[in-house]
Design a protein around this motif. Structure first.
Motif, mmCIF file in Angstrom:
data_model
loop_
_atom_site.group_PDB
_atom_site.id
_atom_site.type_symbol
_atom_site.label_atom_id
_atom_site.label_comp_id
_atom_site.label_asym_id
_atom_site.label_seq_id
_atom_site.Cartn_x
_atom_site.Cartn_y
_atom_site.Cartn_z
ATOM 1 N N HIS A 1 57.360 75.354 12.029
ATOM 2 C CA HIS A 1 57.457 74.059 11.362
ATOM 3 C C HIS A 1 58.933 73.678 11.300
ATOM 4 C CE1 HIS A 1 57.297 70.923 8.364
ATOM 5 N NE2 HIS A 1 55.985 70.992 8.313
ATOM 6 N N PRO A 2 59.336 72.516 11.816
ATOM 7 C CA PRO A 2 60.758 72.161 11.875
ATOM 8 C C PRO A 2 61.396 71.947 10.512
ATOM 9 C CG PRO A 2 59.404 70.289 12.493
ATOM 10 C CD PRO A 2 58.475 71.463 12.401
ATOM 11 N N GLY A 3 60.585 71.740 9.483
ATOM 12 C CA GLY A 3 61.154 71.480 8.158
ATOM 13 C C GLY A 3 60.994 72.613 7.175
ATOM 14 N N ASP A 4 60.211 73.623 7.519
ATOM 15 C CA ASP A 4 59.965 74.710 6.567
ATOM 16 C C ASP A 4 59.461 75.934 7.318
ATOM 17 O OD1 ASP A 4 59.071 76.402 4.475
ATOM 18 O OD2 ASP A 4 58.805 74.668 3.178
ATOM 19 N N ARG A 5 60.244 77.002 7.329
ATOM 20 C CA ARG A 5 59.911 78.202 8.086
ATOM 21 C C ARG A 5 58.767 78.992 7.472
ATOM 22 N NH1 ARG A 5 61.859 79.283 13.058
ATOM 23 N NH2 ARG A 5 62.324 81.453 12.569
ATOM 24 N N ARG A 6 58.277 78.578 6.318
ATOM 25 C CA ARG A 6 57.133 79.274 5.726
ATOM 26 C C ARG A 6 55.835 78.937 6.450
ATOM 27 N NH1 ARG A 6 57.069 77.247 -0.213
ATOM 28 N NH2 ARG A 6 57.473 75.318 0.941
ATOM 29 N N PHE A 7 55.898 77.968 7.373
ATOM 30 C CA PHE A 7 54.682 77.495 8.023
ATOM 31 C C PHE A 7 54.824 77.492 9.542
ATOM 32 C CE2 PHE A 7 55.284 75.415 3.942
ATOM 33 C CZ PHE A 7 54.102 75.725 3.281
ATOM 34 N N VAL A 8 53.696 77.622 10.217
ATOM 35 C CA VAL A 8 53.643 77.425 11.665
ATOM 36 C C VAL A 8 52.643 76.310 11.957
ATOM 37 C CG1 VAL A 8 54.318 79.765 12.327
ATOM 38 C CG2 VAL A 8 51.891 79.243 11.940
ATOM 39 N N LEU A 9 52.818 75.663 13.103
ATOM 40 C CA LEU A 9 51.937 74.585 13.538
ATOM 41 C C LEU A 9 51.153 75.051 14.754
ATOM 42 C CD1 LEU A 9 54.541 71.658 13.383
ATOM 43 C CD2 LEU A 9 53.037 72.482 11.557
ATOM 44 N N LYS A 10 49.852 74.838 14.733
ATOM 45 C CA LYS A 10 49.002 75.202 15.865
ATOM 46 C C LYS A 10 48.476 73.926 16.504
ATOM 47 C CE LYS A 10 47.491 79.764 14.261
ATOM 48 N NZ LYS A 10 46.334 80.682 14.096
ATOM 49 N N ILE A 11 48.788 73.760 17.809
ATOM 50 C CA ILE A 11 48.438 72.534 18.523
ATOM 51 C C ILE A 11 47.520 72.859 19.697
ATOM 52 C CG2 ILE A 11 49.353 70.588 19.834
ATOM 53 C CD1 ILE A 11 51.869 70.759 18.253
ATOM 54 N N PHE B 1 49.555 76.438 9.174
ATOM 55 C CA PHE B 1 49.158 77.743 8.652
ATOM 56 C C PHE B 1 50.366 78.482 8.095
ATOM 57 C CE2 PHE B 1 45.582 76.974 11.484
ATOM 58 C CZ PHE B 1 44.508 77.568 10.822
ATOM 59 N N GLU B 2 50.075 79.438 7.257
ATOM 60 C CA GLU B 2 51.084 80.364 6.741
ATOM 61 C C GLU B 2 51.752 81.090 7.906
ATOM 62 O OE1 GLU B 2 50.930 84.179 3.620
ATOM 63 O OE2 GLU B 2 49.086 83.323 4.477
ATOM 64 N N ALA B 3 53.075 81.249 7.820
ATOM 65 C CA ALA B 3 53.828 81.909 8.886
ATOM 66 C C ALA B 3 54.174 83.340 8.496
ATOM 67 C CB ALA B 3 55.117 81.138 9.173
ATOM 68 N N PHE B 4 54.220 84.211 9.506
ATOM 69 C CA PHE B 4 54.604 85.605 9.291
ATOM 70 C C PHE B 4 55.691 85.962 10.302
ATOM 71 C CE2 PHE B 4 50.065 85.320 8.161
ATOM 72 C CZ PHE B 4 50.148 85.645 6.811
ATOM 73 N N LEU C 1 52.104 65.478 7.570
ATOM 74 C CA LEU C 1 52.111 66.027 6.225
ATOM 75 C C LEU C 1 53.076 67.194 6.232
ATOM 76 C CD1 LEU C 1 48.259 66.113 5.717
ATOM 77 C CD2 LEU C 1 49.817 64.355 4.946
ATOM 78 N N THR C 2 54.023 67.182 5.307
ATOM 79 C CA THR C 2 54.993 68.276 5.263
ATOM 80 C C THR C 2 55.005 68.879 3.875
ATOM 81 O OG1 THR C 2 56.768 66.726 4.728
ATOM 82 C CG2 THR C 2 56.481 67.304 7.043
ATOM 83 N N PRO C 3 55.279 70.180 3.752
ATOM 84 C CA PRO C 3 55.309 70.830 2.448
ATOM 85 C C PRO C 3 56.402 70.244 1.565
ATOM 86 C CG PRO C 3 55.260 72.420 4.236
ATOM 87 C CD PRO C 3 55.519 71.098 4.845
ATOM 88 N N SER C 4 56.074 70.040 0.294
ATOM 89 C CA SER C 4 57.033 69.505 -0.655
ATOM 90 C C SER C 4 57.240 70.534 -1.756
ATOM 91 C CB SER C 4 56.508 68.194 -1.258
ATOM 92 O OG SER C 4 57.384 67.709 -2.246
ATOM 93 N N PRO C 5 58.286 71.378 -1.647
ATOM 94 C CA PRO C 5 58.450 72.469 -2.599
ATOM 95 C C PRO C 5 58.890 71.998 -3.971
ATOM 96 C CG PRO C 5 60.302 72.389 -1.104
ATOM 97 C CD PRO C 5 59.320 71.385 -0.617
ATOM 98 N N LYS C 6 58.460 72.713 -5.014
ATOM 99 C CA LYS C 6 58.923 72.490 -6.369
ATOM 100 C C LYS C 6 60.328 73.088 -6.496
ATOM 101 C CE LYS C 6 54.313 72.582 -8.429
ATOM 102 N NZ LYS C 6 53.413 73.296 -9.368
ATOM 103 N N PRO C 7 60.984 72.884 -7.649
ATOM 104 C CA PRO C 7 62.326 73.447 -7.796
ATOM 105 C C PRO C 7 62.416 74.946 -7.540
ATOM 106 C CG PRO C 7 61.903 71.850 -9.530
ATOM 107 C CD PRO C 7 60.624 72.007 -8.752
ATOM 108 N N ASN C 8 61.338 75.680 -7.864
ATOM 109 C CA ASN C 8 61.385 77.118 -7.621
ATOM 110 C C ASN C 8 61.144 77.475 -6.163
ATOM 111 O OD1 ASN C 8 58.662 76.806 -7.217
ATOM 112 N ND2 ASN C 8 58.036 77.821 -9.115
#
Length: 253
Positions: free
Chosen positions: A75-85, A138-141, A37-44
């Motif tokens: 997250h390789p497709g969106d830096r707003r997120f991190v992946l915890k494994i 999760f949200e990335a900081f 599942l990957t984030p799908s941003p709106k135009p904004n």
């Protein structure tokens, strides 16, 4: 049956019920992990809606951080997120218990976000499938340059810069953990990050939330949750130029 034995019996039955529910929740969450599942941003560019796509490849990446049970990747497709494994070796039963209890807490936090979009812990966006196994999103900081993760409270304690505004922000986080009634398990200084969210600098507890003990008393009782927060804050001050005021329930320097 005597009164003390009756209470013990009721307590054990209550605990068994939550154990069964936790494992059931873990299985349900696991059944949705067939695709990433990957984030799908709106135009904004602000949406965090999740859509199905291919399996994410992260095995070639260097992890950003390593917790006691999970590795953290960008997250390789969106830096707003991190992946915890997960990488722990505690066994399937312990991991299912951990997943079930964390999801229970995150569901409760998600409900509160409808009235307050600024939680004391990272926002959670679901589960993705990667080439290293299922991962939580999760949200990335990140820090000022956006390359490394945001600096931790440990960093500022080491250089003696927990005072003034940062001390105020730290105490605001502790009060928010209590207001949101968040159970905590590890308040070490490395689990607090100083970051910008919604245009405001603040501390966020990125790990160490939840109660993963065999008998999760903090999950059931608010008084235990507040006591664990106070204990964690008192333990955090050891070895640092920081004091915990139990009466005012805040840190002082």
């Amino acid at each position: 049956m005597t009164a003390p034995l009756a209470w013990k019996y009721l307590f054990l039955m209550h605990h068994l019920r939550f154990q069964i529910l936790g494992r059931g929740r873990a299985r349900r969450f696991g059944s949705t992990r067939a695709k990433a599942l990957t984030p799908s941003p709106k135009p904004n560019g602000r949406s965090t809606r999740i859509t199905i796509s291919q399996v994410l490849k992260i095995s070639g990446q260097q992890h950003l951080a390593k917790g006691t049970q999970r590795l953290i990747f960008a997250h390789p497709g969106d830096r707003r997120f991190v992946l915890k494994i997960p990488y722990g070796t505690d066994g399937a039963a312990a991991m299912n218990r951990h997943i079930g209890r964390e999801k229970h807490l995150l569901d409760r936090v998600a409900a509160r976000l409808k009235t307050d979009p600024n939680p004391p812990i990272p926002k959670y966006f679901g589960v993705v499938d990667t080439d290293m196994g299922p991962a939580d999103v999760f949200e990335a900081f990140y820090g000022p340059k956006g390359v490394q993760l945001a600096p931790t409270l440990r960093h500022f304690l080491r250089i003696g810069q927990v005072n003034g505004g940062r001390l105020k922000r730290l105490n605001e986080l502790i009060h928010k953990l209590e207001d949101w009634d968040i159970p905590v398990s590890d308040l070490n200084a490395g689990n607090f990050v100083f970051c910008s969210r919604n245009g405001q600098y603040q501390f966020v507890l990125v790990d160490g939330f939840g109660d993963y003990r065999r008998f999760p008393m903090a999950r059931w009782f608010s008084r235990v949750r507040r006591k664990r927060i106070a204990q964690g804050c008192r333990d955090l001050t050891r070895g640092w130029d920081l004091q915990w005021d139990h009466v005012a329930r805040q840190f002082r320097t």
